[in-house]
Motif scaffolding. Structure first.
Motif, PDB file in Angstrom:
ATOM      1  N   GLY A  27     -12.456  33.664  52.009  1.00  0.00           N
ATOM      2  CA  GLY A  27     -11.065  34.035  51.699  1.00  0.00           C
ATOM      3  C   GLY A  27     -10.657  33.565  50.317  1.00  0.00           C
ATOM      4  N   LEU A  48      -9.798  30.784  48.957  1.00  0.00           N
ATOM      5  CA  LEU A  48     -10.413  29.597  48.353  1.00  0.00           C
ATOM      6  C   LEU A  48     -11.520  30.004  47.378  1.00  0.00           C
ATOM      7  CD1 LEU A  48     -11.143  26.547  48.183  1.00  0.00           C
ATOM      8  CD2 LEU A  48     -12.433  26.824  50.306  1.00  0.00           C
ATOM      9  N   ARG A  76      -7.897  38.013  57.500  1.00  0.00           N
ATOM     10  CA  ARG A  76      -8.435  37.384  58.696  1.00  0.00           C
ATOM     11  C   ARG A  76      -7.484  37.655  59.860  1.00  0.00           C
ATOM     12  NH1 ARG A  76      -8.082  32.163  58.337  1.00  0.00           N
ATOM     13  NH2 ARG A  76      -6.746  32.060  56.508  1.00  0.00           N
ATOM     14  N   GLY A  80     -10.416  43.860  58.671  1.00  0.00           N
ATOM     15  CA  GLY A  80     -10.412  42.422  58.936  1.00  0.00           C
ATOM     16  C   GLY A  80     -11.299  42.061  60.109  1.00  0.00           C
ATOM     17  N   TYR A  96     -16.155  42.260  57.256  1.00  0.00           N
ATOM     18  CA  TYR A  96     -15.808  41.833  55.904  1.00  0.00           C
ATOM     19  C   TYR A  96     -16.469  42.788  54.936  1.00  0.00           C
ATOM     20  CZ  TYR A  96     -14.927  39.020  51.867  1.00  0.00           C
ATOM     21  OH  TYR A  96     -14.473  38.607  50.652  1.00  0.00           O
ATOM     22  N   LEU A 139      -3.275  35.848  48.159  1.00  0.00           N
ATOM     23  CA  LEU A 139      -3.713  36.554  46.956  1.00  0.00           C
ATOM     24  C   LEU A 139      -3.533  38.052  47.136  1.00  0.00           C
ATOM     25  CD1 LEU A 139      -6.959  34.503  46.296  1.00  0.00           C
ATOM     26  CD2 LEU A 139      -4.842  34.430  44.975  1.00  0.00           C
ATOM     27  N   TYR A 142      -3.008  40.952  44.279  1.00  0.00           N
ATOM     28  CA  TYR A 142      -3.972  42.027  44.014  1.00  0.00           C
ATOM     29  C   TYR A 142      -3.298  43.383  44.234  1.00  0.00           C
ATOM     30  CZ  TYR A 142      -7.536  38.344  44.461  1.00  0.00           C
ATOM     31  OH  TYR A 142      -8.276  37.209  44.308  1.00  0.00           O
TER      32      TYR A 142
HETATM   33  P1  ADP Z   1      -6.938  33.473  53.046  1.00  0.00           P
HETATM   34  O1  ADP Z   1      -7.711  32.679  52.061  1.00  0.00           O
HETATM   35  O2  ADP Z   1      -5.950  32.656  53.816  1.00  0.00           O
HETATM   36  O3  ADP Z   1      -7.802  34.283  53.950  1.00  0.00           O
HETATM   37  P2  ADP Z   1      -5.823  34.881  50.741  1.00  0.00           P
HETATM   38  O4  ADP Z   1      -4.770  35.940  50.660  1.00  0.00           O
HETATM   39  O5  ADP Z   1      -5.604  33.663  49.941  1.00  0.00           O
HETATM   40  O6  ADP Z   1      -6.031  34.550  52.277  1.00  0.00           O
HETATM   41  O7  ADP Z   1      -7.212  35.525  50.279  1.00  0.00           O
HETATM   42  C1  ADP Z   1      -7.834  36.506  50.984  1.00  0.00           C
HETATM   43  C2  ADP Z   1      -8.979  37.049  50.156  1.00  0.00           C
HETATM   44  O8  ADP Z   1     -10.008  37.494  51.049  1.00  0.00           O
HETATM   45  C3  ADP Z   1      -8.614  38.260  49.324  1.00  0.00           C
HETATM   46  O9  ADP Z   1      -9.495  38.342  48.229  1.00  0.00           O
HETATM   47  C4  ADP Z   1      -8.886  39.411  50.309  1.00  0.00           C
HETATM   48  O10 ADP Z   1      -9.070  40.628  49.649  1.00  0.00           O
HETATM   49  C5  ADP Z   1     -10.147  38.902  50.956  1.00  0.00           C
HETATM   50  N1  ADP Z   1     -10.416  39.407  52.307  1.00  0.00           N
HETATM   51  C6  ADP Z   1      -9.881  38.942  53.467  1.00  0.00           C
HETATM   52  N2  ADP Z   1     -10.408  39.594  54.512  1.00  0.00           N
HETATM   53  C7  ADP Z   1     -11.283  40.494  54.012  1.00  0.00           C
HETATM   54  C8  ADP Z   1     -12.150  41.459  54.585  1.00  0.00           C
HETATM   55  N3  ADP Z   1     -12.209  41.643  55.902  1.00  0.00           N
HETATM   56  N4  ADP Z   1     -12.933  42.203  53.780  1.00  0.00           N
HETATM   57  C9  ADP Z   1     -12.872  42.013  52.431  1.00  0.00           C
HETATM   58  N5  ADP Z   1     -12.076  41.124  51.815  1.00  0.00           N
HETATM   59  C10 ADP Z   1     -11.301  40.366  52.591  1.00  0.00           C
END
Ligand code: ADP
Length: 475
Positions: free
Chosen positions: A17, A19, A296, A327, A354, A380, A384
Motif C-alpha cells: 500500500g 507505505l 484494501r 481490491g 492486486y 494517496l 493520484y
Molecule cells: P493504504 O496504504 O492504507 O493501503 P494508501 O491510499 O496510502 O492506502 O495507498 C494505497 C496504494 O496502494 C495506492 O498506490 C493504490 O493505488 C494502491 N493499491 C491498493 N490496492 C490496490 C490493488 N488492489 N491493486 C493495485 N493497487 C492497489
C-alpha cells in the motif's frame, strides 16, 4: 547528510500500500536535494528482486535468541531508483512471495531490524539520521540507545514515521530474549499494556515522531488503537507532514500503464479513451458516469460498507451509473462483491486482487474515486485520482480532510462526514448531478489536476525535522 530509511515496503521492490509509495519516493527527492539517502528493506521473493541486478556489500549472521540466521546485504547495482536501495537477505525468513501475513512475522521483522543495525555498525560510518517507518522498524530507536553492541550508534538521531497506527507489532515478553543484550533498567520502554509493542517503543524512543498528515496527528490523540495516551504525551516531538506523490510515476502525460496519455489541456478526450478501454475490459457502458474504488477491502477503508452501498446506489440509479472495484482483503467482503456481479451485470464489476497496471488505468478512466474510509492516515488514492482528473468522493477523515474540499465550497471533490451506506449513496447522487453539469464538473476536475502535491516541498519538511533534532535535540 546521510539518511537511512528502514521500512518493510518500498515501491517498486515490494508494495502492499501507501507505505511503499512513500518510501519509494521521498528518498529520491531527498537525494535530489543533495543528501546521501539509502533505503533498506527485507529481500522478499518479488518480481523486482528477480529482474534486477544486486551486489553483495556485507554478510553476517543475525542472532535471534537461540537462532542464528545467515544474512547478506544486497545493493541494487545501478542506483536507477534515484537513491541507494539495499535488501536484507535472510532466506529462511524472507524468501517468500508475500510481505506480511506469516505466523513468524514477529521473528521476521525483529531479525530484519537486528540485521540492519549489525550492518550499519559494521560500516564504521555513523549516519546522521535513521528514519524508521511503522511498527516493523519501531525497535530500532530503542536498540540504538540501549543495546550494548550498538553503543557506537548511540547518538544517531531517529525519526519514526507513522503510516498506520492501527498495526502495532505486539508480542509477549516471552520473546524478549530475541533482542540483543541491553541494560535491563530500560525495559519499561518496551512495555505497553503488558506486551512489547513495537510501535509504542518507536514512539517513546525516537527523537521525533511524524504522521503522514496533520489531521491524522490530531485524530490519534483520541483514536489510536490503545496508544492515545502515548500520542498525547509525545505531542511536543510530533509533527504531521502530508505525503506528496511521485509525479514521475503518477503522471497521465507519461504513464505507460494507461491507454492514452493526456494533460490538463486535453483531459476530456484523453480520459474518455481510457474509460472506453476500461469499460470494454469490464463490460460497462462508457457513456455512464463511472465510480471506482481501489484499495484494501477492510473495515478501516470502509470496505464493509461497499457491497451494500453499491447495491443501493445501483438499484436506485441503474440506468445511469457504473461502479468498478479493485481490491482484496476480508473474504466475506470479497464474496459479497463478487455476488453483486450477477445482480448488476453491465453496470458493475469487481477485480479481486492486486494489479498495479489496472490501478493506473482506473485512475485515468474513472470519473470518480470512492474513499469511504473510517481511518485514512494520509491516503494517496485521492491525490493520484486528482492528478488523473478523477474526482475523489471521500469521508472527511485524516489526510482526506487535509486534501479534499467539497465542490460546494469551490473545492476539488465530494465530501461526507459519516462512514455509512447512506452518506456514500448521498455523495454518489451528488456526483451524478454534477456529472450532468459538464461545465462545473470540468471545473472541479481542473482544480484537482492543478493541486500541488509534489514531494519537493514535502521533502523539505522532513529535512527541517532532521536538522532540528541534530542541532537542538528537539523539534
Ligand atoms: P493504504 O496504504 O492504507 O493501503 P494508501 O491510499 O496510502 O492506502 O495507498 C494505497 C496504494 O496502494 C495506492 O498506490 C493504490 O493505488 C494502491 N493499491 C491498493 N490496492 C490496490 C490493488 N488492489 N491493486 C493495485 N493497487 C492497489
Amino acid at each position: 547528510m546521510e539518511i537511512f530509511h528502514i521500512s518493510a515496503e518500498c515501491y517498486p521492490m515490494a508494495k502492499v500500500g501507501g507505505l511503499a509509495d512513500v518510501v519509494g519516493a521521498l528518498p529520491k527527492y531527498q537525494t535530489n536535494a543533495g543528501h546521501n539517502t539509502r533505503v533498506v528493506v527485507p529481500c522478499y521473493d518479488t518480481k523486482f528482486k528477480n529482474e534486477n541486478i544486486f551486489e553483495c556489500v556485507h554478510w553476517g549472521t543475525v542472532k535471534l535468541g537461540n537462532f542464528n540466521f545467515p544474512f547478506n546485504v544486497l545493493k541494487e547495482s545501478t542506483n536507477k531508483l534515484g537513491y541507494e536501495l539495499y535488501l536484507i537477505e535472510i532466506n529462511e525468513l524472507f524468501n517468500r512471495p508475500n510481505i506480511y501475513g506469516y505466523e513468524d512475522d514477529i521473528e521476521r521483522f525483529v531479525a530484519f531490524q537486528i540485521a540492519v543495525l549489525d550492518w550499519i555498525i559494521a560500516r564504521n560510518k555513523v549516519p546522521d539520521v535513521i528514519n524508521c517507518h511503522d511498527h516493523h522498524t519501531g525497535l530500532i530507536p530503542f536498540l540504538l540507545q540501549f543495546a550494548y553492541k550498538y553503543e557506537n550508534l548511540k547518538d544517531v538521531k531517529t525519526v519514526i514515521t507513522i503510516h498506520n497506527g492501527l498495526y502495532q507489532g505486539w508480542f509477549g515478553f516471552d520473546k524478549l530474549y530475541y533482542l540483543p543484550e541491553f541494560d535491563l533498567k530500560h525495559v519499561g520502554f518496551l512495555e505497553w499494556n503488558n506486551c512489547i509493542n513495537s510501535l509504542a517503543v518507536g514512539i517513546k524512543c525516537a527523537d521525533a515522531v511524524t504522521t503522514v498528515s496533520p489531521s491524522y496527528l490530531n485524530e490519534i490523540n483520541y483514536a489510536a488503537n490503545g496508544l492515545e495516551g502515548l500520542f498525547n504525551s509525545v505531542r511536543n516531538k510530533s509533527k504531521g507532514i502530508l505525503n506528496g506523490i511521485d509525479f514521475e510515476v503518477w503522471n497521465p502525460l507519461k504513464d505507460s500503464m494507461i491507454a492514452e496519455n493526456y494533460s490538463i489541456n486535453d483531459f476530456e478526450a484523453g480520459k474518455q479513451k481510457n474509460k472506453e478501454k476500461l469499460c470494454e475490459q469490464f463490460e460497462l457502458d462508457p457513456s455512464k458516469p463511472l465510480f471506482s474504488f481501489i484499495g484494501r477491502l477492510f473495515d478501516e477503508k470502509g470496505g464493509d460498507l461497499l457491497p451494500q452501498a453499491t447495491a443501493l446506489a445501483l438499484s436506485e440509479n441503474f440506468e445511469n451509473l457504473n461502479i468498478l472495484i479493485l481490491g482484496s482483503g476480508k473474504p466475506e467482503i470479497e464474496s459479497q462483491l463478487i455476488q453483486l456481479r450477477t445482480d448488476y451485470k453491465g453496470n458493475y464489476n469487481v477485480f479481486i486482487g492486486y494489479n498495479e497496471d489496472l490501478a493506473h488505468l482506473i485512475y485515468a478512466g474513472s470519473d470518480y474515486i470512492l474513499m469511504p474510509s473510517r481511518v485514512e492516515p494520509c491516503g494517496l488514492n485521492q491525490m493520484y485520482a486528482m492528478r488523473y482528473g478523477t474526482i475523489p468522493v471521500v469521508r472527511r477523515t485524516g489526510g482526506l480532510r487535509d486534501t479534499v474540499i467539497d465542490f460546494g465550497d469551490d473545492g476539488n471533490g465530494i465530501c461526507h462526514d459519516q462512514a455509512s451506506v447512506g452518506d456514500i449513496c448521498y455523495s454518489i447522487n451528488r456526483g451524478l448531478k454534477l456529472f450532468a453539469d459538464k461545465i462545473n464538473f470540468n471545473k472541479v476536475v481542473q482544480r484537482g489536476m492543478t493541486a500541488d502535491h509534489s514531494w519537493e516541498r514535502v521533502c523539505q519538511e522532513y529535512i527541517e525535522i532532521y536538522n532540528l533534532i541534530i542541532e537542538k535535540n528537539e523539534i
